[in-house]
Design a protein around this motif. Sequence first.
Motif, PDB file in Angstrom:
ATOM      1  N   LYS A 456       1.265  46.876  34.635  1.00  0.00           N
ATOM      2  CA  LYS A 456       0.820  48.266  34.543  1.00  0.00           C
ATOM      3  C   LYS A 456       1.165  48.990  35.842  1.00  0.00           C
ATOM      4  N   GLY A 457       1.671  50.206  35.711  1.00  0.00           N
ATOM      5  CA  GLY A 457       2.082  50.965  36.887  1.00  0.00           C
ATOM      6  C   GLY A 457       3.576  50.959  37.111  1.00  0.00           C
ATOM      7  N   SER A 458       4.302  50.166  36.302  1.00  0.00           N
ATOM      8  CA  SER A 458       5.761  50.097  36.449  1.00  0.00           C
ATOM      9  C   SER A 458       6.411  51.329  35.808  1.00  0.00           C
ATOM     10  N   SER A 459       7.553  51.698  36.348  1.00  0.00           N
ATOM     11  CA  SER A 459       8.283  52.860  35.840  1.00  0.00           C
ATOM     12  C   SER A 459       9.566  52.422  35.142  1.00  0.00           C
ATOM     13  N   GLY A 460      10.164  53.355  34.414  1.00  0.00           N
ATOM     14  CA  GLY A 460      11.439  53.085  33.777  1.00  0.00           C
ATOM     15  C   GLY A 460      12.568  52.898  34.773  1.00  0.00           C
ATOM     16  N   PHE A 461      12.382  53.416  35.980  1.00  0.00           N
ATOM     17  CA  PHE A 461      13.404  53.281  37.012  1.00  0.00           C
ATOM     18  C   PHE A 461      13.682  51.809  37.311  1.00  0.00           C
ATOM     19  N   ILE A 462      12.628  50.993  37.366  1.00  0.00           N
ATOM     20  CA  ILE A 462      12.821  49.592  37.749  1.00  0.00           C
ATOM     21  C   ILE A 462      13.340  48.738  36.600  1.00  0.00           C
ATOM     22  N   LEU A 463      13.287  49.263  35.357  1.00  0.00           N
ATOM     23  CA  LEU A 463      13.757  48.493  34.212  1.00  0.00           C
ATOM     24  C   LEU A 463      15.237  48.678  33.932  1.00  0.00           C
ATOM     25  N   ASP A 464      15.841  49.706  34.507  1.00  0.00           N
ATOM     26  CA  ASP A 464      17.224  50.040  34.179  1.00  0.00           C
ATOM     27  C   ASP A 464      18.187  48.883  34.439  1.00  0.00           C
ATOM     28  N   ILE A 465      17.978  48.142  35.504  1.00  0.00           N
ATOM     29  CA  ILE A 465      18.881  47.040  35.868  1.00  0.00           C
ATOM     30  C   ILE A 465      18.940  45.975  34.779  1.00  0.00           C
ATOM     31  N   LEU A 466      17.850  45.823  34.006  1.00  0.00           N
ATOM     32  CA  LEU A 466      17.842  44.821  32.942  1.00  0.00           C
ATOM     33  C   LEU A 466      18.935  45.105  31.921  1.00  0.00           C
ATOM     34  N   ASP A 477      30.153  49.135  33.383  1.00  0.00           N
ATOM     35  CA  ASP A 477      28.940  49.958  33.474  1.00  0.00           C
ATOM     36  C   ASP A 477      29.035  51.089  32.460  1.00  0.00           C
ATOM     37  N   TYR A 478      28.024  51.960  32.434  1.00  0.00           N
ATOM     38  CA  TYR A 478      28.062  53.161  31.595  1.00  0.00           C
ATOM     39  C   TYR A 478      27.442  54.325  32.365  1.00  0.00           C
ATOM     40  N   ARG A 479      27.939  55.536  32.043  1.00  0.00           N
ATOM     41  CA  ARG A 479      27.549  56.720  32.807  1.00  0.00           C
ATOM     42  C   ARG A 479      26.480  57.541  32.086  1.00  0.00           C
ATOM     43  N   HIS A 480      25.393  56.913  31.736  1.00  0.00           N
ATOM     44  CA  HIS A 480      24.247  57.651  31.206  1.00  0.00           C
ATOM     45  C   HIS A 480      23.006  56.810  31.419  1.00  0.00           C
ATOM     46  N   GLY A 481      21.842  57.422  31.226  1.00  0.00           N
ATOM     47  CA  GLY A 481      20.605  56.687  31.374  1.00  0.00           C
ATOM     48  C   GLY A 481      20.440  55.665  30.265  1.00  0.00           C
ATOM     49  N   THR A 482      19.462  54.804  30.438  1.00  0.00           N
ATOM     50  CA  THR A 482      19.207  53.755  29.453  1.00  0.00           C
ATOM     51  C   THR A 482      18.116  54.157  28.469  1.00  0.00           C
ATOM     52  N   PRO A 496       7.745  63.030  30.660  1.00  0.00           N
ATOM     53  CA  PRO A 496       8.408  62.882  31.952  1.00  0.00           C
ATOM     54  C   PRO A 496       9.055  61.512  32.158  1.00  0.00           C
ATOM     55  N   ILE A 497       9.008  60.639  31.134  1.00  0.00           N
ATOM     56  CA  ILE A 497       9.461  59.267  31.346  1.00  0.00           C
ATOM     57  C   ILE A 497      10.933  59.097  30.998  1.00  0.00           C
ATOM     58  N   GLY A 498      11.509  58.014  31.478  1.00  0.00           N
ATOM     59  CA  GLY A 498      12.871  57.641  31.141  1.00  0.00           C
ATOM     60  C   GLY A 498      13.194  56.305  31.767  1.00  0.00           C
ATOM     61  N   ILE A 499      14.258  55.689  31.307  1.00  0.00           N
ATOM     62  CA  ILE A 499      14.774  54.463  31.919  1.00  0.00           C
ATOM     63  C   ILE A 499      16.144  54.810  32.473  1.00  0.00           C
ATOM     64  N   GLY A 500      16.306  54.720  33.776  1.00  0.00           N
ATOM     65  CA  GLY A 500      17.573  55.105  34.384  1.00  0.00           C
ATOM     66  C   GLY A 500      17.473  55.123  35.893  1.00  0.00           C
ATOM     67  N   THR A 501      18.534  55.584  36.526  1.00  0.00           N
ATOM     68  CA  THR A 501      18.618  55.555  37.989  1.00  0.00           C
ATOM     69  C   THR A 501      18.158  56.849  38.637  1.00  0.00           C
ATOM     70  N   ARG A 502      17.751  57.843  37.849  1.00  0.00           N
ATOM     71  CA  ARG A 502      17.221  59.076  38.444  1.00  0.00           C
ATOM     72  C   ARG A 502      15.895  58.776  39.131  1.00  0.00           C
ATOM     73  N   MET A 503      15.744  59.274  40.356  1.00  0.00           N
ATOM     74  CA  MET A 503      14.534  58.984  41.116  1.00  0.00           C
ATOM     75  C   MET A 503      13.286  59.535  40.429  1.00  0.00           C
ATOM     76  N   GLN A 504      13.433  60.586  39.630  1.00  0.00           N
ATOM     77  CA  GLN A 504      12.267  61.155  38.954  1.00  0.00           C
ATOM     78  C   GLN A 504      11.628  60.148  38.007  1.00  0.00           C
ATOM     79  N   TYR A 505      12.425  59.175  37.501  1.00  0.00           N
ATOM     80  CA  TYR A 505      11.877  58.167  36.608  1.00  0.00           C
ATOM     81  C   TYR A 505      10.976  57.187  37.339  1.00  0.00           C
ATOM     82  N   ASN A 506      11.012  57.207  38.663  1.00  0.00           N
ATOM     83  CA  ASN A 506      10.164  56.315  39.453  1.00  0.00           C
ATOM     84  C   ASN A 506       8.813  56.954  39.750  1.00  0.00           C
ATOM     85  N   GLU A 507       8.653  58.215  39.366  1.00  0.00           N
ATOM     86  CA  GLU A 507       7.429  58.940  39.705  1.00  0.00           C
ATOM     87  C   GLU A 507       6.336  58.763  38.648  1.00  0.00           C
ATOM     88  N   ILE A 508       6.729  58.427  37.429  1.00  0.00           N
ATOM     89  CA  ILE A 508       5.767  58.334  36.324  1.00  0.00           C
ATOM     90  C   ILE A 508       5.787  56.924  35.754  1.00  0.00           C
TER      91      ILE A 508
END
Length: 613
Positions: A456-466, A477-482, A496-508
């Motif tokens: 709990k507390g994890s963001s989509g930002f940290i899941l993108d690498i999977l 690689d691919y040029r879009h979010g996951t 406000p959520i997403g899985i990807g490398t945008r830093m905003q995805y690490n905020e929620i």
Amino acid sequence: MAVGTSASRTDTTARLAELRKLMALNNVDVYIVPSEDAHQSEYIAPVDARREFISGFTGSAGCAVVTSSKASLSTDGRYFLQAEQELDSNWELLKQGLPDVPTWQEWALREAEGGKNVGVDASLISAAQAKVLLEKLKSRKGGELIGMDSNLVDMVWSADQPLKPLDPLIVLGMEFAGKSFEEKLVDIRKEIEKQKGSGLVVSMLDEIAWLFNLRGNDIPFNPVFFSYAFVSPTEAILYVDENKITDEVRKHLGELVIIKPYNAIFEDLKTFNMSTATEESKILVTSSASWALTKSLSENKFTTIKAPIEAAKAVKNETEVTGMKNAHIRDGVAQIQYFAWLEKALSKGDFYDEVSAADQLEEFRKAKEHFVGLSFPTISSAGSNGAIIHYQPEKNTCARVEKDKIYLCDSGAQFFDGTTDSTRTLHYGTPTPEEIKSYTLVLKGHIAVATAVFPKGSSGFILDILARQYLWREGLDYRHGTGHGVGSFLNVHEGPIGIGTRMQYNEIALDVGMFISNEPGYYEDGQYGIRIENVVLVVEKKTPNNFGDKKYYGFDTVTMVPMCKRLTDPLLLDDDEKKWLNEYHSTVYANTKDYLKDDDYTLEWLKRECGPI
């Protein structure tokens, strides 16, 4: 999912010439043309497609900047190929994310050096963006940033510009909403009190639709309507064209909501600013609020907060969760019918192009309960067109769907009980070893996200690498979010959520009840595209241990459409991946088979595709 189109160039010479005349008359040397509308919407109504009109680029993301002698178009990696094909020689393409390529802001600031003025429609840029530009203009010794009340592109467009839509609003019943707007207002007022505010300005269209349990038809594929709202401890005001208000809507809102004309908010904010805001209790705005809105407020009378409605809307209630699951089952049946029908048609040698094939998919969807419309234009792409990440075919110029070429279909629908979005990549003939390997690497990344367990507390930002790990091992690689959030009979792309490398995805942080897409891909320019997309629901997971007394979350997949077995190499899958795939296919079969009991051919197709690997 995002929306683009097939490539065709527009000659923008005359349009730019007219715009430059107007710029000179208004003492503007650099003019910014954003993609967004006055509500910072990702997808817009035809009347607001100013950037597309002036540049000829039809992708959903990007910003145009025009000077007296130059013009640039900035966009991200999803649209590089499309922009190269659509922009004429008047334009310089700024490929965002590549080394040494300036952002549109940097390009505009460079052109403004030496005291040149920068102009922009103040309603189309957020107050936060305007503040940054103002500060950087001063540091770069540029001229003024002029927030204009009128739009210069509209003047060029003139009589050819589409009209604003006037479709009536509809009430979303409790059987779909699950929570009354009165209850939602109580919750929002608690948040206003918590933030010590005197009122909240709401400008995002999906937030307003969600708050009042209303839906509209002002933006294609997105059931929203042009409006603003203001909520205080004692009042709720909806600013909307009264021609859209039916007797049913008036009865629904009752005496709890005051209805005022759409543009009246700007004068009202000046009044609220004078009468209600104090040093201790300010008017609350969110980061999406336009510069035009905040210009109506004294700077010391408002404060910017994270959007409370956006956060509340992202977590679906029990009714919405059930509705989304049911909608995805019905939508899955429509896609199963379509892919089985397409295989049969191609095996007989029937001719279907990308558009006529997609039209048949829509027909299957239309027959399903609670269907309202598509959630975005279907991305039906054959062969090399699949490499244009968000391609939209056009009749008479699109390609033929062929048995021996990869076919990528990214599609979705709006139902009263949910919004769907899924992508399947198929091959109806004999794929090449390279195509099979690429598909299986993408599938492995998809499974890695689908099976992830995280605290709990994890963001989509940290899941993108999977999702990318198996491609990265091959230097791909691919040029879009996951992944992106998905609304409930609302926008198919929902913050406000997403899985990807945008830093905003690490905020929620991801939370139970949120729906998000899982869509890794791979694109070989000029040859094929691969994407596998399911919508997943964040749920709590049972774990053998509970380190730090934390809860652990994961995903339940709600999309019900088989993967492509012809493109899957079982030798590249480990035992756990095969187990997930077989269990997923068993679930798809169990949830959809009863809808097909009178359709022997499709049922047999489903049985075959859902068989164990």
